[in-house]
Structure formats: structure tokens, C-alpha cells
Design an enzyme around this catalytic site. Structure first.
Site, PDB file in Angstrom:
ATOM      1  N   CYS A 114       0.792  -1.278  -0.067  1.00  0.00           N
ATOM      2  CA  CYS A 114       0.139  -0.050  -0.102  1.00  0.00           C
ATOM      3  C   CYS A 114       0.712   1.179  -0.077  1.00  0.00           C
ATOM      4  O   CYS A 114       0.243   2.313  -0.374  1.00  0.00           O
ATOM      5  CB  CYS A 114      -0.968   0.027   1.283  1.00  0.00           C
ATOM      6  SG  CYS A 114      -2.162  -1.296   1.059  1.00  0.00           S
ATOM      7  N   HIS A 251      -2.950   7.578   1.999  1.00  0.00           N
ATOM      8  CA  HIS A 251      -3.592   6.083   1.289  1.00  0.00           C
ATOM      9  C   HIS A 251      -4.819   5.967   1.957  1.00  0.00           C
ATOM     10  O   HIS A 251      -5.168   6.206   3.313  1.00  0.00           O
ATOM     11  CB  HIS A 251      -2.830   5.282   2.049  1.00  0.00           C
ATOM     12  CG  HIS A 251      -3.002   3.696   1.846  1.00  0.00           C
ATOM     13  ND1 HIS A 251      -3.624   3.259   0.516  1.00  0.00           N
ATOM     14  CD2 HIS A 251      -3.152   2.772   2.511  1.00  0.00           C
ATOM     15  CE1 HIS A 251      -3.875   1.986   0.624  1.00  0.00           C
ATOM     16  NE2 HIS A 251      -3.781   1.626   1.973  1.00  0.00           N
ATOM     17  N   ASN A 281     -10.139   0.466  -0.395  1.00  0.00           N
ATOM     18  CA  ASN A 281      -8.851   0.269  -0.349  1.00  0.00           C
ATOM     19  C   ASN A 281      -7.814  -0.294  -1.637  1.00  0.00           C
ATOM     20  O   ASN A 281      -7.863  -1.552  -1.826  1.00  0.00           O
ATOM     21  CB  ASN A 281      -8.232  -0.499   0.676  1.00  0.00           C
ATOM     22  CG  ASN A 281      -6.550  -0.433   0.965  1.00  0.00           C
ATOM     23  OD1 ASN A 281      -5.827  -0.176   0.226  1.00  0.00           O
ATOM     24  ND2 ASN A 281      -6.433  -0.920   2.168  1.00  0.00           N
TER      25      ASN A 281
HETATM   26  O1  UT7 Z   1      -3.831  -0.588   3.393  1.00  0.00           O
HETATM   27  C1  UT7 Z   1      -2.972  -1.302   4.309  1.00  0.00           C
HETATM   28  C2  UT7 Z   1      -3.200  -0.821   5.553  1.00  0.00           C
HETATM   29  N1  UT7 Z   1      -4.543  -1.395   5.959  1.00  0.00           N
HETATM   30  C3  UT7 Z   1      -5.099  -1.097   7.042  1.00  0.00           C
HETATM   31  O2  UT7 Z   1      -4.444  -0.243   7.646  1.00  0.00           O
HETATM   32  C4  UT7 Z   1      -6.472  -1.630   7.543  1.00  0.00           C
HETATM   33  C5  UT7 Z   1      -6.285  -1.517   9.039  1.00  0.00           C
HETATM   34  N2  UT7 Z   1      -7.387  -1.910   9.919  1.00  0.00           N
HETATM   35  C6  UT7 Z   1      -8.764  -1.570   9.961  1.00  0.00           C
HETATM   36  O3  UT7 Z   1      -8.864  -0.680   8.802  1.00  0.00           O
HETATM   37  C7  UT7 Z   1      -9.815  -2.097  10.648  1.00  0.00           C
HETATM   38  O4  UT7 Z   1      -9.080  -2.656  11.552  1.00  0.00           O
HETATM   39  C8  UT7 Z   1     -10.769  -2.937   9.988  1.00  0.00           C
HETATM   40  C9  UT7 Z   1     -11.740  -2.059   9.346  1.00  0.00           C
HETATM   41  C10 UT7 Z   1     -10.312  -4.216   9.154  1.00  0.00           C
HETATM   42  C11 UT7 Z   1     -11.832  -3.618  11.323  1.00  0.00           C
HETATM   43  O5  UT7 Z   1     -12.035  -2.562  12.202  1.00  0.00           O
HETATM   44  P1  UT7 Z   1     -11.933  -3.016  13.779  1.00  0.00           P
HETATM   45  O6  UT7 Z   1     -12.548  -1.671  14.409  1.00  0.00           O
HETATM   46  O7  UT7 Z   1     -10.346  -2.878  13.850  1.00  0.00           O
HETATM   47  O8  UT7 Z   1     -12.558  -4.264  14.034  1.00  0.00           O
HETATM   48  P2  UT7 Z   1     -12.035  -5.359  14.369  1.00  0.00           P
HETATM   49  O9  UT7 Z   1     -11.349  -6.349  13.559  1.00  0.00           O
HETATM   50  O10 UT7 Z   1     -11.659  -5.240  15.885  1.00  0.00           O
HETATM   51  O11 UT7 Z   1     -13.374  -6.424  14.516  1.00  0.00           O
HETATM   52  C12 UT7 Z   1     -14.612  -6.162  15.156  1.00  0.00           C
HETATM   53  C13 UT7 Z   1     -15.643  -7.232  15.256  1.00  0.00           C
HETATM   54  C14 UT7 Z   1     -14.998  -8.499  15.386  1.00  0.00           C
HETATM   55  O12 UT7 Z   1     -16.124  -9.383  16.088  1.00  0.00           O
HETATM   56  P3  UT7 Z   1     -15.886  -9.739  17.414  1.00  0.00           P
HETATM   57  O13 UT7 Z   1     -14.451 -10.260  17.602  1.00  0.00           O
HETATM   58  O14 UT7 Z   1     -15.716  -8.395  18.246  1.00  0.00           O
HETATM   59  O15 UT7 Z   1     -17.240 -10.665  17.919  1.00  0.00           O
HETATM   60  C15 UT7 Z   1     -15.084  -9.113  13.892  1.00  0.00           C
HETATM   61  O16 UT7 Z   1     -15.223 -10.527  13.733  1.00  0.00           O
HETATM   62  O17 UT7 Z   1     -16.229  -7.046  13.896  1.00  0.00           O
HETATM   63  C16 UT7 Z   1     -16.124  -8.465  13.264  1.00  0.00           C
HETATM   64  N3  UT7 Z   1     -15.898  -8.236  11.683  1.00  0.00           N
HETATM   65  C17 UT7 Z   1     -17.261  -8.142  10.967  1.00  0.00           C
HETATM   66  N4  UT7 Z   1     -18.437  -7.741  11.192  1.00  0.00           N
HETATM   67  C18 UT7 Z   1     -19.388  -7.562  10.269  1.00  0.00           C
HETATM   68  C19 UT7 Z   1     -14.976  -8.319  10.910  1.00  0.00           C
HETATM   69  N5  UT7 Z   1     -15.306  -7.913   9.793  1.00  0.00           N
HETATM   70  C20 UT7 Z   1     -16.627  -7.885   9.477  1.00  0.00           C
HETATM   71  C21 UT7 Z   1     -17.612  -7.501   8.646  1.00  0.00           C
HETATM   72  N6  UT7 Z   1     -19.088  -7.607   8.954  1.00  0.00           N
HETATM   73  N7  UT7 Z   1     -17.116  -7.291   7.289  1.00  0.00           N
END
Ligand code: UT7
Length: 324
Positions: A114, A251, A281
Site C-alpha cells: 500500500c 492512502h 482500499n
Molecule cells: O492498506 C493497508 C493498511 N490496511 C489497514 O490499515 C487496515 C487497518 N485496519 C482496519 O481498517 C480495521 O481494523 C478494520 C476495518 C479491518 C476492522 O475494524 P476494527 O474496528 O479494528 O474491527 P475488529 O477487527 O476489531 O473487529 C470487530 C468485530 C469482530 O467481531 P468480535 O470478535 O468483536 O465478535 C469481527 O469478527 O467485527 C467483526 N467483523 C465484521 N463484522 C461484520 C470483522 N469483519 C466484519 C464484517 N462485518 N465485514
């Protein structure tokens, strides 16, 4: 007198097919609301079957050449930032050269995921400053849809396909931060974070191209600090500060990362180019896409001071400060 690499043209291309968040509700345990609130993404473009990264790159390049009023004969070099090449080799850059009808000069790819466009821009600037090239076409182009695991809701809703391109040209400056062109850059990488974002296949390991794997939350927590810090260092190298910034062109991974970084830098969101809602992204393509869209929307104007910043797999991260 100082040589500066000035952006003479910019262009982008997005595949026709648009996938709205709601489409994922049919096949995955997810909602439009979750995707919007956690990432800021509303839709993304997906390449058609048979449409490759070099096809996207060529379309973006043609737009940038037209914008610059130049032809391929004016170019000395092509650099493509991509992690999703058509083939393992040759480079996408040589394919772009051929498809554009460019018979001279040289081309190569840069792979910093990225952060790829920031690394490519810095390499192009080095070629210009060292006298290797006078005009360089710098492209970010990706088909991340090809490395998605479409059953993994934590990744497949976040990425999209697209390409953006700029043309850099050597120009005389006076060496001050009032010059147009690239004023400074800051590049970083640290391989200890491999597990946070990688593709689980490759030529010399599995013999397959693999699928993207990401620990989103730990990566999120690394991102804001590293992005604000690299932008700060690049600005410092140029003898500038946050108050001098007209536009952050970040980005586009997640609106919350974009907002958190701008806040940490002390720059308000009305000075940030945001496209993540429409593109998702697009990895190395996201910054040139945002440059092109931001210019077309009348946000970025000649003379504006821009800071680009990006982080991705590696981890690799960096920032380029330039005057448009
Ligand atoms: O381009 C390269 C760089 N990339 C990045 O910088 C991406 C960085 N990360 C992010 O943008 C965020 O961490 C995400 C958007 C990927 C996730 O957001 P988050 O607030 O960090 O959520 P999380 O990973 O802590 O997940 C929260 C919950 C989880 O459930 P539990 O364990 O709390 O029950 C996930 O299983 O959300 C769940 N989850 C979803 N739920 C509905 C994960 N994906 C989904 C989904 N729909 N698509």
C-alpha cells in the site's frame, strides 16, 4: 539552481463494475452499516474478467499523458507500483511501455504494497535528480480483487481495483520550499510485522499466488502513529510544518485511520482528500487515484502544498511532500 521533479499531468482509471456494500450482505455475515462505520467504505470498483493490472495502468497513463499534453516519446522511464502484477515477470511497467507504444527508455516495478506509490514517487525523483531521466511516468495500479478470499468478511469488503498515474518532469527550482515539485520524502520498513498483512502464497514458497491475510485491528493501531510520524519527518526535511499543508493526500484504507492521522498531525479534515467511500482500499493505486480525483474536483490547485502518506504490508510506510 536546484532540480525539482514537478508533476505535469495526472490521470486515473476505475473499472466499470461497481460493487455496493449491500451486495456483500447476500453472501457474507456482514452489513452495509458495519462496513461504513468501521471503514468508511461504501462501494468499490472491481476489474472485469480478463482485465489485468497493466490494462488499468495503461488507461490511467493515457489520461495522465493527455493531461500533460505529452506523448510516450516524451517519456524516459515508467515505474509501476503494484503488488498484483499480470505475471510474476516481466514487470507490469514493460507491459505498459509496450501497450502504450513506447519504444525507448526503461521500465520497472516497485513493490511496497500500500506504500508502493510513495516508494515509486521517491525512486522517480531520485532518477530525475541523478540525471538518469527527465520525464518519468509513475503509476499505482492494482487488481486486489484477484487476491481476495471472498469468504473472509474481515478483508474482502475492504479492497478494490483501480489505477492512477502522474508524469514527473525535471524542472529548475531555487532550492526553497516555495519551489513546485517534490520537496522531500521519508521512507521506512520493518519486516517484524509480516504477520499483520501478507499474501499466503508466492512463487518460491507455495508456487501459488495466494490470498490476502490481515490482522486488521493490530495494523490499525500501528497505522496512525507511523503515518503521522513519517509525515512529520518529511515536512521537517522540507523545512515546513503542519500549518503549511494545503492538502493531505493519504492512502485510503480506512476513514478512521485518515481522521486519526490528520488529527495527530494537527490538520483539519477539510484539508484532506478523501476517496475511500468510493474506491475502498486500492493499495498502491489509492494515492494517485486521490490526487487525480482531488484535482478534478477542484480541491488541489497549482501551488498547493501536498503531503502524501501511506502504510501497508511489510510493514512499509512513508511520506512525500510536494508542491503541486
Ligand atoms: O492498506 C493497508 C493498511 N490496511 C489497514 O490499515 C487496515 C487497518 N485496519 C482496519 O481498517 C480495521 O481494523 C478494520 C476495518 C479491518 C476492522 O475494524 P476494527 O474496528 O479494528 O474491527 P475488529 O477487527 O476489531 O473487529 C470487530 C468485530 C469482530 O467481531 P468480535 O470478535 O468483536 O465478535 C469481527 O469478527 O467485527 C467483526 N467483523 C465484521 N463484522 C461484520 C470483522 N469483519 C466484519 C464484517 N462485518 N465485514
Amino acid at each position: 539552481m536546484t532540480i525539482r521533479s514537478v508533476i505535469r499531468g495526472v490521470g486515473h482509471y476505475l473499472p466499470e463494475r461497481i460493487v455496493e456494500n449491500a451486495e456483500f450482505e447476500e453472501s457474507l455475515d456482514t452489513t452495509d452499516e458495519w462496513i461504513r462505520t468501521r471503514s468508511g467504505i461504501e462501494r468499490r470498483h472491481i476489474a472485469a474478467e480478463g482485465q489485468t493490472t497493466s490494462d488499468l495502468a495503461v488507461n490511467a497513463s493515457a489520461a495522465a499523458l493527455k493531461d500533460a499534453g505529452m506523448s510516450v516519446d516524451d517519456l524516459d522511464a515508467v515505474i509501476v507500483a503494484t503488488s498484483t502484477p499480470d505475471l510474476t515477470f516481466p514487470s507490469v511497467a514493460t507491459m505498459v511501455q509496450h501497450k502504450l507504444g513506447m519504444k525507448r527508455g526503461f521500465g520497472f516495478d516497485v513493490q511496497a504494497v500500500c506504500a508502493g506509490f510513495v516508494f515509486a514517487l521517491t525512486n522517480a525523483n531520485a532518477l530525475i535528480l541523478s540525471g538518469q531521466a527527465k520525464r518519468v511516468l509513475v503509476i499505482g495500479a492494482e487488481t486486489f480483487s484477484r487476491i481476495m478470499d471472498w469468504s473472509d468478511r474481515s478483508t474482502c469488503v475492504l479492497f478494490g481495483d483501480g489505477a492512477g498515474a502522474v508524469i514527473l518532469e525535471a524542472s529548475d527550482g531555487d532550492g526553497s520550499s516555495d519551489d513546485r515539485g517534490i520537496l522531500s520524502a521519508d521512507l521506512n520498513s520493518d519486516g517484524q510485522y509480516l504477520d499483520m498483512l501478507y499474501v499466503d502464497g508466492g512463487v518460491s514458497s507455495t508456487g501459488t499466488s495466494g490470498k490476502l491475510r490481515m490482522q486488521g485491528n493490530p495494523l490499525f493501531r500501528q497505522a496512525v502513529g507511523k503515518l503521522a510520524s513519517t509525515a512529520h519527518h518529511a515536512l521537517e526535511k522540507a523545512g515546513l510544518g503542519a500549518d503549511d499543508v494545503d492538502w493531505i493526500v493519504p492512502h485510503q484504507a480506512n476513514i478512521r485511520i485518515i481522521q486519526g492521522t490528520a488529527k495527530k498531525m494537527g490538520v483539519s479534515m477539510d484539508r484532506v482528500v478523501v476517496t475511500v467511500q468510493d474506491h475502498g482500499n486500492t493499495s498502491a493505486a489509492s494515492i494517485p487515484l486521490a490526487l487525480s480525483v482531488g484535482r478534478d474536483k477542484g480541491q488541489i490547485k497549482p501551488g498547493d502544498l501536498l503531503v502524501t502518506e501511506a502504510i501497508g504490508g511489510g510493514l512499509a510506510w512513508g511520506s512525500v511532500v510536494l508542491r503541486w
